[in-house]
Design a protein around this motif. Structure first.
Motif, PDB file in Angstrom:
ATOM      1  N   GLU A 108       7.044 -17.177  21.503  1.00  0.00           N
ATOM      2  CA  GLU A 108       5.933 -17.571  20.624  1.00  0.00           C
ATOM      3  C   GLU A 108       6.445 -18.311  19.390  1.00  0.00           C
ATOM      4  O   GLU A 108       5.741 -19.156  18.836  1.00  0.00           O
ATOM      5  N   GLY A 109       7.680 -18.026  18.978  1.00  0.00           N
ATOM      6  CA  GLY A 109       8.248 -18.736  17.828  1.00  0.00           C
ATOM      7  C   GLY A 109       8.318 -20.234  18.110  1.00  0.00           C
ATOM      8  O   GLY A 109       8.075 -21.061  17.214  1.00  0.00           O
TER       9      GLY A 109
ATOM     10  N   GLN B 133       6.269 -16.396  26.412  1.00  0.00           N
ATOM     11  CA  GLN B 133       6.530 -14.957  26.420  1.00  0.00           C
ATOM     12  C   GLN B 133       6.458 -14.484  24.971  1.00  0.00           C
ATOM     13  O   GLN B 133       7.414 -14.637  24.207  1.00  0.00           O
TER      14      GLN B 133
ATOM     15  N   ASN C  49       6.745 -11.989  22.445  1.00  0.00           N
ATOM     16  CA  ASN C  49       7.299 -10.637  22.235  1.00  0.00           C
ATOM     17  C   ASN C  49       7.125 -10.188  20.789  1.00  0.00           C
ATOM     18  O   ASN C  49       7.734  -9.216  20.353  1.00  0.00           O
TER      19      ASN C  49
ATOM     20  N   TYR D  34       8.120 -11.300  17.985  1.00  0.00           N
ATOM     21  CA  TYR D  34       9.172 -11.592  17.005  1.00  0.00           C
ATOM     22  C   TYR D  34       9.902 -12.895  17.334  1.00  0.00           C
ATOM     23  O   TYR D  34      10.179 -13.170  18.512  1.00  0.00           O
ATOM     24  N   ALA D  35      10.241 -13.653  16.308  1.00  0.00           N
ATOM     25  CA  ALA D  35      11.222 -14.736  16.418  1.00  0.00           C
ATOM     26  C   ALA D  35      12.434 -14.230  15.622  1.00  0.00           C
ATOM     27  O   ALA D  35      12.423 -14.268  14.393  1.00  0.00           O
TER      28      ALA D  35
END
Ligand code: TPP
Ligand code: MG
Length: 347
Positions: A162-163, A189, A191, A193-194
């Motif tokens: 997502e980052g 995907q 999750n 966090y980046a």
């Protein structure tokens, strides 16, 4: 799942509701293999035997469900460093992975020259990726354009976190594919966090799927720890892509239950309770329960599969560790058009 699919796609008989029994068992095996390989690579790193690795644990359901919905070997994949289970499900072998982890000359991805888990395999149509976050997204659009120009129905899939969706590469790649109605699937995907940065601190939308509206394409958000739900969502997107209806953005919501890389300490930015909560939603346990309920897996078969997977990891580790390193004289190969003297006289 967000209901943004055109009704004609959902009604398409090609979109079955469940993978067949063989495919389900294969998905489970790939997930077990990925987990075992990941755990071993982390241990090898801590033992000082491999320099670096990027864990995949927690993402296996999203990755294996996605591959099962496509045609490995025919469709094109532009992956990212978290995609260990994806690579294995497509056909990369544990030995190939370990050759990369040990930076050995026979590493098929790059002959020991790349960072580990920068997957690449010409035979399997996995494109070389870069460490630069998101650059594979416009690559996938370009690959899909080529497929369309050739009149083939092989689609391209870009996989990313997502980052990456906050980067310009994402905008350019998705916008171009949307305008050209290219056969590509954008598979995020998410999750949460980046590295240490929470998703809500780098995007103002609730879901990555919400970004699709800005490009005029369908956006789908799915539980990424449910391999079958992912399989379904990707299958629907594939039907659409092959029918000339253009790209789909899929968000598979998941969580990495391990640090970002072997160099990260996630205790600095998230609680152990949060990680434990997600461990209870493990995608492997979830598929196992489903297979048991459907009488597609019993305890003896499960034990046998786990033994086979452990042996494969053992064999791969031994073979890769014993394999030769690249010849230092080839250091500059693929860097310059003309290979310079790799051992200049520095005296
Ligand atoms: C252009 C660029 N900026 C920063 C980095 C450093 N970096 C590596 S991975 C990463 C986080 C990416 O997060 P996400 O896209 O959510 O994927 P995840 O690692 O969570 O699977 C960052 C910032 C990089 N490799 N490339
Ligand atoms: Mg992320």
């Amino acid at each position: 799942m967000r209901s943004v699919n055109p009704p004609d796609v959902l009604a398409n008989p090609q979109v079955r509701t469940l993978p067949d029994a063989g495919a389900l068992q294969q998905m489970y095996r790939s997930m077990l293999l990925s987990r075992a390989l990941d755990v071993r690579m982390f241990a090898l790193n801590r033992q000082g035997r491999i320099p670096f690795m990027v864990p995949c644990q927690g993402h296996e359901g999203a990755q294996v469900g996605m591959v099962a919905a496509l045609r490995p070997g025919r469709d094109f994949f532009a992956l990212y460093y978290r995609d260990l289970a994806t690579a294995l499900a497509i056909g990369v072998t544990p030995r190939d992975i370990m050759l990369g982890a040990f930076a050995r000359a026979d590493d098929p991805a790059c002959a020991g020259r790349q960072m580990p888990e920068h997957f690449s395999d010409r035979r399997l149509r996995i494109f070389t990726g870069s460490s630069s976050v998101g650059t594979q997204i416009p690559h996938a659009s370009g690959i899909a354009l080529a497929s369309k120009l050739r009149g083939e129905d092989d689609l391209a899939l870009a996989s990313f976190g997502e980052g990456a969706t906050s980067k310009g590469d994402f905008h350019e790649g998705v916008n171009f594919a949307a305008v050209q109605r290219l056969p590509v699937i954008f598979f995020c995907q998410n999750n949460g966090y980046a590295i240490s940065e929470r998703a809500e601190r780098q995007m103002a939308v609730k879901s990555v799927a919400d970004r699709a509206a800005g490009y005029g394409i369908p956006g789908v958000s799915v539980d990424g720890n449910d391999a079958i739900a992912v399989w379904r969502a990707v299958g629907e997107a594939a039907v659409r892509a092959r029918a000339g209806e253009g790209p789909t953005l899929i968000e598979a919501r998941t969580y990495r239950v391990v640090p970002h890389t072997s160099d990260d300490d996630d205790r600095a930015y998230r609680s152990r309770e949060e990680v434990a909560e997600w461990r209870r939603r493990d995608p492997i346990d979830r598929l196992k329960r489903f297979l048991e309920e459907e009488r597609l897996l019993d305890a003896a078969t499960d034990d046998q599969l786990r033994r086979e997977v452990a042996e494969a990891v053992e064999e791969a580790t031994g073979a890769a560790e014993a394999a030769p390193l690249p010849d230092p004289a080839t250091l500059a190969r693929h860097v310059y058009a003309e290979e310079p003297d790799a051992r200049p006289d520095l005296s």
